[in-house]
Structures are given as structure tokens and as C-alpha cells.
Motif scaffolding. Sequence first.
Motif, short mmCIF file in Angstrom:
data_model
loop_
_atom_site.label_atom_id
_atom_site.label_comp_id
_atom_site.label_asym_id
_atom_site.label_seq_id
_atom_site.Cartn_x
_atom_site.Cartn_y
_atom_site.Cartn_z
N ASP A 5 5.11 -0.62 3.85
CA ASP A 5 3.99 0.33 3.83
C ASP A 5 3.06 0.09 2.64
N ARG A 6 1.81 0.50 2.82
CA ARG A 6 0.82 0.46 1.75
C ARG A 6 0.98 1.73 0.94
N VAL A 7 1.25 1.62 -0.37
CA VAL A 7 1.52 2.81 -1.19
C VAL A 7 0.40 3.12 -2.18
N ALA A 8 -0.49 2.15 -2.44
CA ALA A 8 -1.62 2.40 -3.34
C ALA A 8 -2.75 1.45 -2.95
N CYS A 9 -3.99 1.91 -3.21
CA CYS A 9 -5.16 1.12 -2.80
C CYS A 9 -6.32 1.39 -3.74
#
Length: 174
Positions: free
Chosen positions: A166-170
Motif C-alpha cells: 500500500d501507499r502510506v505517504a505521498c
Amino acid sequence: MRRSGFLTLLLASVMAVPALASAAEHVSGELKGTDGATHGIVDVTGAPKGVLLRLQVQGLTPGWHGIHFHEKGSCAAPKFTSAGAHVHAVTPVAHGLLRADANDAGDLPNLYVAADGTATVELYSTLVSLKGGNGLPALMDADGASVVIHAKPDDYQTQPIGGSGDRVACAVLH
């Protein structure tokens, strides 16, 4: 007379400093978590053969995390899928820094987050540029770019994202 020559040289040197400081192109972004909280700063500086990425993060899960340049300058929470895929110049895209046939320009080395949830690192990538050139895809094209941190480490081989989860920060770069 000698003093005047020194003063002219001194003034010329001082006036040249701002020109040198602005020579490198630079973009940055605020790193946001899935909850919308700020988790750090991302700075990207253009270099003659790529980019230098500087990250200062806090509040992330300790351990290794995959990190990639993504093709769109959008980070709509909570999943950050609006950031699109990794930056690439050709399709089909083959992900993985350890693959001989890799062409995924968004690939970066993993990020290690310490037990206190922080990390500070500089990474250099020769796979992208800020505005294009030297055959490298541009981060700052018409739809921009982002930097995404994933939940797990990238194994540098598995398709399409190295098993990094999963993507947790952007962070949107601008």
C-alpha cells in the motif's frame, strides 16, 4: 588604486553568488500520510545527469519502505492512487532495479525508517530529470509528479511495484 581593484573583484564575486545558487532547478513537496497528517518534506534538485532527492520524514512505521517517483502530481488520500503509476518513458513497464530488462524510471532504493519513525536521506537517480533532456523522462511535465512511500520494502524485481504494498505517504512536487 589597488584597493579599488579589490573592491571591484569583491563586488563581482558577491553578485555572482545568487546566480550560482539559482543555477540548480529545484522542486519540493509536503509528505502527507493516508490520514492527511504531515509526515515530512521532499526536495528534488535537478543535476546534470538526473536528480538528487532529499527526504526528511517522521511518523512512519519503522523498517524498510519502497519509494518511487509517480507520474502524476496528485496525492488524493487515503490511497494516493491519483498519483498514477511510476514515472516511465516506454511501455510496457518492467519494474525493478535488479532486473536487466527494467525500464521503470520511477524506481528508487528503499527508505529505512528508524525505530522512532524518522528518516533523513539523500538519494540520487539517473533515471529521471526535472524537465526532460538527455533521454530521461521529465518529472515536471504537464501533469507533474509525486513521490510515494509504500508500506513494505521494494524487492526490486516483482511486477508491478516490487511487492512494496500500500501507499502510506505521498508528496506532490511543485
